[in-house]
Design an enzyme around this catalytic site. Sequence first.
Site, PDB file in Angstrom:
ATOM      1  N   TYR A 114       0.812  -1.245   0.000  1.00  0.00           N
ATOM      2  CA  TYR A 114       0.000   0.000   0.000  1.00  0.00           C
ATOM      3  C   TYR A 114       0.836   1.282   0.000  1.00  0.00           C
ATOM      4  CZ  TYR A 114      -0.334  -0.348   5.282  1.00  0.00           C
ATOM      5  OH  TYR A 114      -0.125  -0.442   6.620  1.00  0.00           O
ATOM      6  N   GLU A 115       0.163   2.386  -0.220  1.00  0.00           N
ATOM      7  CA  GLU A 115       0.828   3.695  -0.425  1.00  0.00           C
ATOM      8  C   GLU A 115       1.823   3.640  -1.591  1.00  0.00           C
ATOM      9  OE1 GLU A 115      -0.623   5.861   0.999  1.00  0.00           O
ATOM     10  OE2 GLU A 115      -1.476   4.846   2.733  1.00  0.00           O
ATOM     11  N   GLY A 116       1.456   2.954  -2.636  1.00  0.00           N
ATOM     12  CA  GLY A 116       2.360   2.781  -3.792  1.00  0.00           C
ATOM     13  C   GLY A 116       3.165   1.519  -3.595  1.00  0.00           C
TER      14      GLY A 116
END
Lengths: 596, 596
Positions: B442-444
Amino acid sequence: MPQYNPPLRDMQFVLHEVLNVVDELKVMPQHADIDVDTFNAVLEEGGKFASEVIFPINLSGDAEGCTLDKTTHEVTPPKGFKEAYKTYVEGGWPSLSADPEYGGQGLPISLNQCFYEMLNSGNQAWTMYPGLSHGAYEALHAHGTPEQKKMFLPKLTSGEWTGTMCLTEPHCGTDLGLLRTKAEPQADGTYRITGAKIFISAGEHDMVSNILHLVLARLPDAPAGSKGISLFVVPKYKVNADGSLAERNPIFCAGLEHKMGIHANSTCQMVLEGAVGTMVGEPNKGLNAMFVMMNAARLGVGMQSLGLTEVAYQNAVAYAKDRLQMRALSGPKAPDKPADPIIVHPDVRKMLMTARAYAEGGRALAIHTALLIDKELHHPDADVRKECADEVALLTPIVKAFMTDNGWIATSHCMQVYGGHGFIHEWGMEQYVRDARINMIYEGTNTIQSLDLLGRKVLGDNGAKLKRFGKKIAEFVEEEGISEAMQEFVNPLAELGDKVTKLTTEIGMKAFQNPDEVGAAAVDYLRVCGHLVFAYFFARMAKVALEKQNTGDAFYKAKLTTARFYFAKLLPETAGLIRTCRAGLKPLMEMDEALF
Amino acid sequence: MPQYNPPLRDMQFVLHEVLNVVDELKVMPQHADIDVDTFNAVLEEGGKFASEVIFPINLSGDAEGCTLDKTTHEVTPPKGFKEAYKTYVEGGWPSLSADPEYGGQGLPISLNQCFYEMLNSGNQAWTMYPGLSHGAYEALHAHGTPEQKKMFLPKLTSGEWTGTMCLTEPHCGTDLGLLRTKAEPQADGTYRITGAKIFISAGEHDMVSNILHLVLARLPDAPAGSKGISLFVVPKYKVNADGSLAERNPIFCAGLEHKMGIHANSTCQMVLEGAVGTMVGEPNKGLNAMFVMMNAARLGVGMQSLGLTEVAYQNAVAYAKDRLQMRALSGPKAPDKPADPIIVHPDVRKMLMTARAYAEGGRALAIHTALLIDKELHHPDADVRKECADEVALLTPIVKAFMTDNGWIATSHCMQVYGGHGFIHEWGMEQYVRDARINMIYEGTNTIQSLDLLGRKVLGDNGAKLKRFGKKIAEFVEEEGISEAMQEFVNPLAELGDKVTKLTTEIGMKAFQNPDEVGAAAVDYLRVCGHLVFAYFFARMAKVALEKQNTGDAFYKAKLTTARFYFAKLLPETAGLIRTCRAGLKPLMEMDEALF
């Protein structure tokens, strides 16, 4: 929902085009009648069972898990498991490679291994129920009395009963010498066994009428440590002389373990309260008898991770072709769509190709090892049998540890291809990662495997077994070295072979000074050896693919491409591993225990 | 049951002895009053909160998970979570580094980061409830109107309300340009937002009276793609002008995701049915505003894996000292016991030391990066601010991807130390592995981080940012190169620095020919850079430790030993990575898509 297509063509490629198993097998009286068609027909049917019967209950089985009735001590596996097992037995699958003397079909281990790859792709947790029976079967077959064999082997062969391996206790896993379970001899020649076991896979379930527990325990006068352990067979229901079931034996499931993965397998805490059993093999030599089971089981664990790698790969490929996200850095590849399928992105391909290469390399190694076992068992020439047994001994820890470490890497990569969806149960990928994790631990942790390889199998005979395998490689390199097209494969193979020889000598010298040097190097060393073995098989597969690449069948082109990927992107890991091996013991032992 | 002791001394070592944060901070008017005692006192209290309040509900929270009431759409987190949050708010923790203008305590980000390490060691799933508020706070603080700031920031600062980030939709995660959620402008200047979001962490829960959703959506006339996305703040309950709560806004939790880990965090599918919101920032520039949140969040994700690595390490050490199994290969080390504690085995130490080194290196990098943010925000010299912002930009993808990949490796090793027990829920280790897995996604995803590093941060300005960081390293090498004791650290550091320079140039050249070369190299390249950064900080830590090793405080000896371990056993991974980087694009793209 994930999908699974049995990789029949890939297995056939290794079996018939690379290893020529049928020719190898035909020299053995046991397998004189085997042919390619039989192999392929069994695999096709086996693939159907894996993909149509047990694969559809894999995800639901993980979500549901097993249930223990604390009053009756009975365990119910997830929905559909019992029915699938019935289908399995009706199909005659348990008897595939079992001894015809006890009702088996006597087909080769190499065939059975391929079948097990598919079963594990379909459902690892389910496969462990019949899978554990193999270990019990092997131990009884090798060490049982004629009466035990007659009483138990036909039931295991038919699948009417299943088996377990009861080794671990709360305070001992690796170090079985510490175990405390007691066996009291009785006047009638049986034993009453009392103790507590944990982590007993398939320890209790309702899929069969009886379960045979192979239990390690100590006789009252047994010497301390691992030389005082005996092996017993303890049936859930006692068995009358005519084979009918008698009363319940006090060996109970006291609890189910809450695990990271393989939720659908009943991993039991087993309590024995004077359960009646008979001895298998000689007093105090139970570990020897158990190692028969362990070696087979270790190969089986390698197949578990191979199966998970293959099914994870297939699904990640399908997702990567379907999922549209971002444009290729080099410009749109699907300009008619709102974004490109993510398979255009190089790192997505890297993750997919890594899983693919680990599956293909692992499959070649596993089938090769299984064929060695067939030869070890049935080859007419005793020297060949001995040679094959040695090579199996050498390769077993590599199959177990290298293939399960690779399975962890591969399933995690395949999950990553899915982005956030990979973390979600319904897509099925995170289960493959969780299931794959146990394979690095059980049947001897991968650290233990590495000590077995480096300490026992390699240094234990001054490198003799390794040298014989190295000679095989050297011969292949010499033969193929004249082919220009093979240079890209044989050169790095030869180079790594030389490095392994040098590294082995170095570690051996250091180990003379301090035996702990073996423990410091072993894990990295095993991984380097794993790559050497994979490089050898990728070169052999490339050879076949090169010969056939102009047949117009793109299958061979894909094999070549995978081999090239392996040499370019995976094998170079050895550069770092050889350095960390060389860094040796000191950086590990310098820290005072109190300062950790 | 696992244990956790906040590593206060280790944090203080980095803060006060290696980075001298207080001296660095004192030049800023905002932090003129900060002193070492304040830092340490806050950390001590923060550590108590982490270890005494949220750590005890970590394992139970994982087993229990969250519950959605499908009628009311309300979500109940596991037992104890609400009470812990109340304690958190009463302790003033949400306001630690928030702007005093909105009720914050204005303490440094570098202090808050250390606090977050401990929170994540204590309970990553719980920490995400207040953690997500930081992102919402940052976006509103940077891009909100004065009215939005006045209405929302004090509530986020006090912790009375929490925030979320509503980005992902079923068909788009990485590629937000594809998103479909619609925002219809209303006559009163507000917007009615309609759409479906997934993977919304802390999207619904009962711990606060209101939740502020930061939602990405498209205006009716918005251009296609990522340049047509606007950012809105959508409160769960509408807010009256006086700050009191009005009626429920139609933004509902429609389902909870079933996840591999972080079970105790409510990961929601959110449905917006004409929910009323106001715009944050300018129309169609929502992604810019969102990136403010994303960058902070990426550092936060690095801290999550650092926290998990530390707590997993502590427990694995305790287990390894306690568990008796086998004898050392070099002879018994605890002859009075039935077996040696497993910490005598070199590979067990290797696994422990790997986790330890990844924790210590990560902690130094993370605090350094947080200090850069403090300077970026408050340093009186604009040039310094710019320079720090550039370095933060460079280091952020490394913090996120390198530290989370390391966290996966480290938690898995720590679990392995436990053998079979590691796979069992009650021991707590398998949860750390499962929780750590999401941090790579997550978050890229970590692939996206690597493209950000290599494509945007490094090649995007022709290596200018990297060169500045390289200059720092070169200066350190030059200064310390005269010290004989430092040779073992600065020599490999300098060597790796040279290799990175050369590798970067090579990839840059290849990328001119084909931009996909960036994608082929990026992941391995980031890992090489991560090691360069870690090597730099280990050398700096070693320098301090060398100076103080004769103080009689064994703490410094341990620091030196860890640094030596890092250079001997972890940094050599770069040898393989540089080769696979160089192998480039071709081995990845050669396979026809149809042949996968």
